[in-house]
Design an enzyme around this catalytic site. Sequence first.
Site, PDB file in Angstrom:
ATOM      1  N   ASP A  45       0.695  -1.345   0.082  1.00  0.00           N
ATOM      2  CA  ASP A  45       0.022  -0.024   0.158  1.00  0.00           C
ATOM      3  C   ASP A  45       1.111   1.350   0.154  1.00  0.00           C
ATOM      4  OD1 ASP A  45       0.746  -0.106   2.697  1.00  0.00           O
ATOM      5  OD2 ASP A  45      -0.989  -0.061   3.320  1.00  0.00           O
ATOM      6  N   SER A  46       2.119   1.129   0.149  1.00  0.00           N
ATOM      7  CA  SER A  46       3.063   2.120  -0.248  1.00  0.00           C
ATOM      8  C   SER A  46       3.040   2.695  -1.450  1.00  0.00           C
ATOM      9  CB  SER A  46       4.594   1.668  -0.011  1.00  0.00           C
ATOM     10  OG  SER A  46       4.819   0.501  -0.496  1.00  0.00           O
ATOM     11  N   ASP A  84      -0.879  -6.330  -0.423  1.00  0.00           N
ATOM     12  CA  ASP A  84      -1.106  -5.657   0.945  1.00  0.00           C
ATOM     13  C   ASP A  84      -2.536  -5.371   0.893  1.00  0.00           C
ATOM     14  OD1 ASP A  84       0.163  -4.780   3.127  1.00  0.00           O
ATOM     15  OD2 ASP A  84       1.159  -2.882   2.297  1.00  0.00           O
ATOM     16  N   LYS A 114      -0.981  -9.452   2.743  1.00  0.00           N
ATOM     17  CA  LYS A 114      -0.256  -8.982   4.186  1.00  0.00           C
ATOM     18  C   LYS A 114      -1.253  -8.219   4.774  1.00  0.00           C
ATOM     19  CE  LYS A 114       3.039  -5.847   4.004  1.00  0.00           C
ATOM     20  NZ  LYS A 114       2.508  -4.734   4.807  1.00  0.00           N
ATOM     21  N   GLU A 116      -1.427  -5.416   8.668  1.00  0.00           N
ATOM     22  CA  GLU A 116      -0.721  -4.887   9.612  1.00  0.00           C
ATOM     23  C   GLU A 116      -1.311  -5.120  10.920  1.00  0.00           C
ATOM     24  OE1 GLU A 116       0.079  -0.865   8.822  1.00  0.00           O
ATOM     25  OE2 GLU A 116       0.911  -1.282   6.754  1.00  0.00           O
ATOM     26  N   GLU A 184       9.229  -3.956  10.912  1.00  0.00           N
ATOM     27  CA  GLU A 184       9.299  -2.810  10.354  1.00  0.00           C
ATOM     28  C   GLU A 184       9.884  -1.732  11.542  1.00  0.00           C
ATOM     29  OE1 GLU A 184       6.621  -0.993   7.513  1.00  0.00           O
ATOM     30  OE2 GLU A 184       7.764   1.038   7.763  1.00  0.00           O
TER      31      GLU A 184
HETATM   32  O1  KIV Z   1       3.608  -1.282   1.719  1.00  0.00           O
HETATM   33  C1  KIV Z   1       4.665  -1.500   1.739  1.00  0.00           C
HETATM   34  O2  KIV Z   1       5.460  -1.445   1.033  1.00  0.00           O
HETATM   35  C2  KIV Z   1       5.095  -2.390   3.127  1.00  0.00           C
HETATM   36  C3  KIV Z   1       6.399  -2.698   3.111  1.00  0.00           C
HETATM   37  C4  KIV Z   1       7.236  -1.474   3.756  1.00  0.00           C
HETATM   38  C5  KIV Z   1       6.837  -3.888   4.048  1.00  0.00           C
HETATM   39  O3  KIV Z   1       4.093  -2.750   3.852  1.00  0.00           O
END
Ligand code: KIV
Length: 265
Positions: A45-46, A84, A114, A116, A184
């Site tokens: 989600d970055s 994500d 993934k 969080e 992280e």
């Molecule tokens: O969204 C992302 O890029 C991440 C990584 C920093 C692990 O969650």
Amino acid sequence: MPRVTAPSLCQRKQVGDKIAMLTAYDFPSAKLMDESGVDVILVGDSCAMAVMGRPDTLSVTMEEMLHHTRIVAAAAHRALVVADMPFLSYQVSPEDALRNAGRFVAEAGAQAVKLEGPADKFGDAIRAILRAGIPVMGHIGLTPQSVHQFGGYKVQGRDEANRQRLIEEARGLEAAGCFAVVLECMPAPLAAEITALLTIPTIGIGAGPDCDGQVLVMHDMLGLGIHTKFCKQYADLAGVMRGAFEAYVHEVKAGSFPDAEHAYQ
Ligand code: KIV
């Protein structure tokens, strides 16, 4: 080359084979990563910050993440593609979490998701997703979707109480059935301790050298994104791109592009 799978990553830990993971959001980058031996491609989600110019990751939607995941999955034939789960796609209810995780697999071609946060908050969501046969990667430490609760992007686990909390959170995610966990922004000795305690692999970002694998945001490691202490810059693509753009502008204005070589006679 056989596809990297969630179970095969757990086997890697047993033999001490490190895991290389990067983020990607587009086809050419994902294809180059796949061909270069990157084991896991995270459609993070970055992307909200790296390619959409947004101030944080909170506004990225399921539809946007599905779009990028579909593109990356089409490019990756060897690497494990992890999608994500964006903010509010798994926090509201386990039913929502399962439906959204399922969309990443069925509609976009991801092989894992993934999310969080710890299992004491999201264990039910994790178990619901796992019951449907979708592997789940956990993520603790500095979890960017909670940036407002942290009061900024700060290193986590510096004091004893938070150190213990992160150890328990890592154990909780392993017990919930996660196949790996991202650590992280935490002190390297704490990440090393968590890595030694778990049987599932840890993937570090700003968590020192002793994790079972590492992940970086592609744009940051190529010099196109944010500078942080932990992110090594492997190339200066901003410099390369700026140089190319300036040369092009100069040649167009000077009339030297296109020349005979680049024109149909
Ligand atoms: O969204 C992302 O890029 C991440 C990584 C920093 C692990 O969650």
